[in-house]
Design a protein around this motif. Sequence first.
Motif, PDB file in Angstrom:
ATOM      1  N   MET A   1      47.080  18.880 -22.661  1.00  0.00           N
ATOM      2  CA  MET A   1      46.580  17.664 -21.998  1.00  0.00           C
ATOM      3  C   MET A   1      45.186  17.880 -21.679  1.00  0.00           C
ATOM      4  O   MET A   1      44.726  19.206 -21.295  1.00  0.00           O
ATOM      5  N   LEU A   2      44.094  16.864 -22.036  1.00  0.00           N
ATOM      6  CA  LEU A   2      42.842  17.262 -21.878  1.00  0.00           C
ATOM      7  C   LEU A   2      42.381  15.997 -20.746  1.00  0.00           C
ATOM      8  O   LEU A   2      42.403  14.856 -20.896  1.00  0.00           O
ATOM      9  N   VAL A   3      42.168  16.693 -19.374  1.00  0.00           N
ATOM     10  CA  VAL A   3      41.877  15.790 -18.386  1.00  0.00           C
ATOM     11  C   VAL A   3      40.217  15.741 -17.955  1.00  0.00           C
ATOM     12  O   VAL A   3      39.716  16.779 -17.783  1.00  0.00           O
ATOM     13  N   GLY A   4      39.682  14.652 -18.239  1.00  0.00           N
ATOM     14  CA  GLY A   4      38.274  14.607 -17.613  1.00  0.00           C
ATOM     15  C   GLY A   4      38.084  14.143 -16.205  1.00  0.00           C
ATOM     16  O   GLY A   4      38.825  13.359 -15.856  1.00  0.00           O
ATOM     17  N   ILE A   5      37.101  14.674 -15.339  1.00  0.00           N
ATOM     18  CA  ILE A   5      36.942  14.262 -14.231  1.00  0.00           C
ATOM     19  C   ILE A   5      35.636  13.635 -13.957  1.00  0.00           C
ATOM     20  O   ILE A   5      34.910  13.868 -14.971  1.00  0.00           O
ATOM     21  N   LYS A   6      35.483  13.124 -12.877  1.00  0.00           N
ATOM     22  CA  LYS A   6      34.441  12.279 -12.597  1.00  0.00           C
ATOM     23  C   LYS A   6      32.918  13.000 -12.597  1.00  0.00           C
ATOM     24  O   LYS A   6      31.835  12.214 -13.053  1.00  0.00           O
ATOM     25  N   ASP A   7      32.859  14.154 -12.341  1.00  0.00           N
ATOM     26  CA  ASP A   7      31.521  14.977 -12.466  1.00  0.00           C
ATOM     27  C   ASP A   7      31.300  15.325 -13.964  1.00  0.00           C
ATOM     28  O   ASP A   7      30.265  15.946 -13.939  1.00  0.00           O
ATOM     29  N   GLY A   8      32.130  15.167 -14.944  1.00  0.00           N
ATOM     30  CA  GLY A   8      31.795  15.219 -16.082  1.00  0.00           C
ATOM     31  C   GLY A   8      32.287  16.647 -16.750  1.00  0.00           C
ATOM     32  O   GLY A   8      32.470  16.910 -17.966  1.00  0.00           O
ATOM     33  N   ARG A   9      33.150  17.338 -16.104  1.00  0.00           N
ATOM     34  CA  ARG A   9      33.843  18.421 -16.423  1.00  0.00           C
ATOM     35  C   ARG A   9      35.266  18.054 -16.926  1.00  0.00           C
ATOM     36  O   ARG A   9      35.850  16.907 -16.784  1.00  0.00           O
ATOM     37  N   PHE A  10      35.719  18.899 -18.197  1.00  0.00           N
ATOM     38  CA  PHE A  10      37.124  18.553 -18.755  1.00  0.00           C
ATOM     39  C   PHE A  10      37.814  19.668 -18.365  1.00  0.00           C
ATOM     40  O   PHE A  10      37.492  20.975 -18.232  1.00  0.00           O
ATOM     41  N   PHE A  11      39.199  19.629 -18.349  1.00  0.00           N
ATOM     42  CA  PHE A  11      39.887  20.612 -18.205  1.00  0.00           C
ATOM     43  C   PHE A  11      41.179  20.382 -19.126  1.00  0.00           C
ATOM     44  O   PHE A  11      42.005  19.362 -19.393  1.00  0.00           O
TER      45      PHE A  11
ATOM     46  N   ILE B   1      47.807  15.328 -11.143  1.00  0.00           N
ATOM     47  CA  ILE B   1      48.280  16.301 -12.257  1.00  0.00           C
ATOM     48  C   ILE B   1      48.510  17.865 -12.089  1.00  0.00           C
ATOM     49  O   ILE B   1      47.105  17.904 -11.486  1.00  0.00           O
ATOM     50  N   ILE B   2      49.210  18.289 -12.367  1.00  0.00           N
ATOM     51  CA  ILE B   2      49.101  19.837 -12.502  1.00  0.00           C
ATOM     52  C   ILE B   2      49.295  20.405 -13.872  1.00  0.00           C
ATOM     53  O   ILE B   2      49.923  19.820 -14.589  1.00  0.00           O
ATOM     54  N   LEU B   3      48.168  21.123 -14.237  1.00  0.00           N
ATOM     55  CA  LEU B   3      48.027  21.844 -15.687  1.00  0.00           C
ATOM     56  C   LEU B   3      48.317  23.209 -15.715  1.00  0.00           C
ATOM     57  O   LEU B   3      47.934  24.078 -14.656  1.00  0.00           O
ATOM     58  N   GLN B   4      48.925  23.812 -16.297  1.00  0.00           N
ATOM     59  CA  GLN B   4      49.038  25.280 -16.435  1.00  0.00           C
ATOM     60  C   GLN B   4      48.109  25.856 -17.686  1.00  0.00           C
ATOM     61  O   GLN B   4      47.864  25.272 -18.590  1.00  0.00           O
ATOM     62  N   ASP B   5      47.983  27.241 -17.264  1.00  0.00           N
ATOM     63  CA  ASP B   5      46.813  27.950 -18.200  1.00  0.00           C
ATOM     64  C   ASP B   5      45.666  26.945 -18.306  1.00  0.00           C
ATOM     65  O   ASP B   5      45.143  27.087 -19.885  1.00  0.00           O
ATOM     66  N   ALA B   6      45.134  26.373 -17.221  1.00  0.00           N
ATOM     67  CA  ALA B   6      43.858  25.361 -17.635  1.00  0.00           C
ATOM     68  C   ALA B   6      42.550  26.293 -18.120  1.00  0.00           C
ATOM     69  O   ALA B   6      42.386  27.328 -17.378  1.00  0.00           O
ATOM     70  N   VAL B   7      41.872  25.499 -18.969  1.00  0.00           N
ATOM     71  CA  VAL B   7      40.436  26.045 -19.032  1.00  0.00           C
ATOM     72  C   VAL B   7      39.647  24.878 -18.699  1.00  0.00           C
ATOM     73  O   VAL B   7      39.743  23.773 -18.992  1.00  0.00           O
ATOM     74  N   GLU B   8      38.465  25.279 -18.160  1.00  0.00           N
ATOM     75  CA  GLU B   8      37.492  24.370 -17.854  1.00  0.00           C
ATOM     76  C   GLU B   8      36.366  24.276 -18.767  1.00  0.00           C
ATOM     77  O   GLU B   8      35.952  25.350 -19.030  1.00  0.00           O
ATOM     78  N   TYR B   9      35.900  23.236 -19.174  1.00  0.00           N
ATOM     79  CA  TYR B   9      34.951  23.008 -19.811  1.00  0.00           C
ATOM     80  C   TYR B   9      33.801  22.477 -19.334  1.00  0.00           C
ATOM     81  O   TYR B   9      33.977  21.273 -18.757  1.00  0.00           O
ATOM     82  N   ARG B  10      32.551  22.897 -19.396  1.00  0.00           N
ATOM     83  CA  ARG B  10      31.489  22.314 -18.819  1.00  0.00           C
ATOM     84  C   ARG B  10      30.238  22.339 -19.472  1.00  0.00           C
ATOM     85  O   ARG B  10      29.904  23.570 -20.007  1.00  0.00           O
ATOM     86  N   THR B  11      29.169  21.522 -19.358  1.00  0.00           N
ATOM     87  CA  THR B  11      28.199  21.412 -20.046  1.00  0.00           C
ATOM     88  C   THR B  11      27.108  22.351 -19.353  1.00  0.00           C
ATOM     89  O   THR B  11      27.237  22.485 -18.044  1.00  0.00           O
ATOM     90  N   THR B  12      26.062  23.178 -19.781  1.00  0.00           N
ATOM     91  CA  THR B  12      25.366  23.848 -19.279  1.00  0.00           C
ATOM     92  C   THR B  12      24.101  23.111 -18.867  1.00  0.00           C
ATOM     93  O   THR B  12      23.164  23.741 -18.071  1.00  0.00           O
ATOM     94  N   ARG B  13      24.022  22.002 -18.995  1.00  0.00           N
ATOM     95  CA  ARG B  13      22.790  20.969 -18.454  1.00  0.00           C
ATOM     96  C   ARG B  13      23.582  19.924 -18.024  1.00  0.00           C
ATOM     97  O   ARG B  13      24.236  19.271 -18.836  1.00  0.00           O
TER      98      ARG B  13
END
Lengths: 100, 739
Positions: free
Chosen positions: A24-34, A47-59
């Motif tokens: 599952m790909l959950v986007g949150i309001k500050d722009g990050r994705f999990f 929602i609870i996600l397991q083995d989650a990875v956080e994606y974030r832009t560098t800018r």
Amino acid sequence: MEEEAVGEGSDAVGRARKLLFRRMLVGIKDGRFFLGGFYCIDKQGNIILQDAVEYRTTRRSSPSPLEQRCLGLILIPASCRATCHVDCSIDEQLSLLSLT
Amino acid sequence: MSDTKFQASEAFAMASNDRTDGNATVPPPRSAIHSGDNSVWADASPLLHAACQDLKEGELIHGDNFNLYAAMSALEIMDPKMDSGIACKYYSLEEAIEDGAAPIPISVDKTTDVRCTIDIMDHLLACEATWHKGHSLAQTVYSCLYLLQTERTSSHALLHSYCKVIQETCKEVLSVVSDARTHEEEDLFTMSYGLPLGGNGDEKCLSMLNAVEETVSRQLRACKASSSKKRVSEDIEPLQNNPDLEEGYCKALLCRLRFRKHFYHLLISMRRPQGRGLELGRKHIASCIAEIDSIRKSSMFLRARAQEISGQNRSNTTASGNQPIGFDASINCRLAAPTPPRAIEILSWEKALDYFVKLLQDLDHICSYTLDPSLEAALLFVVNFQKSQPDLVSRAHLQILLVQGGKLYGREPIFSVVIRAAGLPEFTKSHVIQENEFMVQLGQLVINLLKILCTNAAWQRRKLGKMLQDWRVTYVQLELAFEKEFGETSNISDNKHISITIFQQILPWVEEQTYWIAYRFLILGFELELYSVHDYCMVYWYIYAVLTKLAEKKHIRMAMSSGTAKKKTKKKRDYLKDARTDYQIPAAVLFLQSQIYLAEGLSMMLAALRNEHKLVPPQSPFNTEREVFMQQFELLQKACLPDHVSYVTFKESTIHADFSTQVLSDHFKEAHRIAKDVKSSFAHDADMMAEIRRIEQVAEHNNIALNVISRVGALEPSLKISFTFTHHPFFATAIVKRS
């Protein structure tokens, strides 16, 4: 958004249950994705996600390469959730997720 | 499940097309995060929303393996204590740099540039001191953006050389502490994942620093020459634009550069094996302390300059009081654990200088050590060193000096150290007995003891307590090995005769050492304030029991090694109080005797006070006196140190103590008399003389207190008795007041 009739309420719950453990790909309001396995959801929509990875832009401001890091088990409160997508085949997409 | 592929930002721009919920504030990189072959990302929000509506209150949708308890450990996103990815000012170092958070040069105006550089240097010093105090590198020294990418600073000679030497210095300190493995309670100090720690440890940073120092020195000479109207032979470009400020800024820079140079040299010297660099180290320490003095003096000039500029953004981490440019602790927070680090406060600049002065004094104490090959001298040195409550960095340096490559000072094999300590002749140190597994074990115990004595008091006490059983077990194993090998032999060859002698002298030495550890364990309790005044009676009683055994074993060991043919005595009577001894009791043993009398006196006095209801322990439903006894001395009891000592024997000894007889007073009188007599034997040893004087004082004051109590009568209600440690760190003095 159309809602099911009260008598068929468990149908939505049943179909949501089928999504458990899918990616599952959950986007949150500050722009990050999990991205993680769908583990649990409660009535409030947390929602609870397991083995989650956080994606974030560098800018923050402009498009830029993503960086990622592993977080493990995470809880995403409904209040900060912006989007929620599930990994499925094109056929499944129609039957599983459609409400019409 | 197909693997996730992660695509570059080209796909990013296309992603916003297929959004269904119309929320266009944040472009999703869903296409950048591949869903896999033959699959898509389908919007699940409507379904989940509907499902949530149909759920009952408190009902969850979860799988069979769901565990609520485990779910409670999930990190909550957007909770500042758990989510270290929350947007702070900058998402990444690159963004910060692009935004101008760490400009190079800092300013086009040279005066401003120099001023800001000095602020950066000061703040880095404060960060370094904070790190030494036990925080993480990422939050302290490496909150400096210039340090995170030192290549950027290469055009700015001052900043570049300073950053490089800081990197090398921190790497040196980190390496010493890691090698010593004295991280102790919190491992934050050695955490350095993902940080650019530094180059290859070659001294290239020093040559850069020297070059910069040389330039600034010339600039200082030039400005002094021009101010005194002398002719300037060289054509030197000044440091900055304002000629009136040139001298001040040059001086401020020079002392900071020189401090770093000498400090780095100091670390390198102290790392030289077998203590070869200690003498040189002392010279660098003296220079460091002199430069710190100059640094402190420069603050007046710098603060005056700062006040002209801005009243806002005051900071106590710099001499000028200005906020330094180019620091952001949050950039690194994702490098550590998934959860954000605790917020910390950087030490003030003044406190940082104080810290470094103390560190240098402690390192100087280490560098002045003569590396006495005697184990007893080494142990005493560590104990004395610890009195000044040194910090982690100096303690790690001491440990590295003491134990290197399994040898004392890196040069004395541990078996020969033990041989010498047990008073055996030098030639026995190459005896094959050292390969006996229990001898090897004993050697390891000695090494561990030296290492543990270098740790902080709380950690040390815990480890010493645990060590007691190991020492006891090793003793028993050695004793059994001895009996097995020589127990029934009637025909003893020369070689075996030596083995017997070795065993016979090492065994009492092992016991002596074990009791010394027990004694140290007990007195550390006072330093850590682990005993309430109601525990003192039993603690002093136990100290008395342990010291008695310690003195006995020491006496046996010394008598054996002095060559007098004394058989190992197994008598348990008052060996030392027998006045009919036909030889001189060694001074070291007499010194212990005075402490034994003192401990006994204190224990009996406290018992008498309790018996006469002057010191009433609180009636607690949780702990009886017996339970307190078991808790306090559990580790000692488990190791049978000493044997036949228990709560019952403690009660028997103290139940009849009262103030009516002279017996109590005799203890303090004897302690005082012996201390006075033994002074002449220690005239050359300043530390021992100070200790003996302290014991005399405690004995004297307690005797006086005792006389007052006896005269007035313990049951007199106006009599108030309290205990203080003003004369001695662990032997209390009674204070008697009449209200």
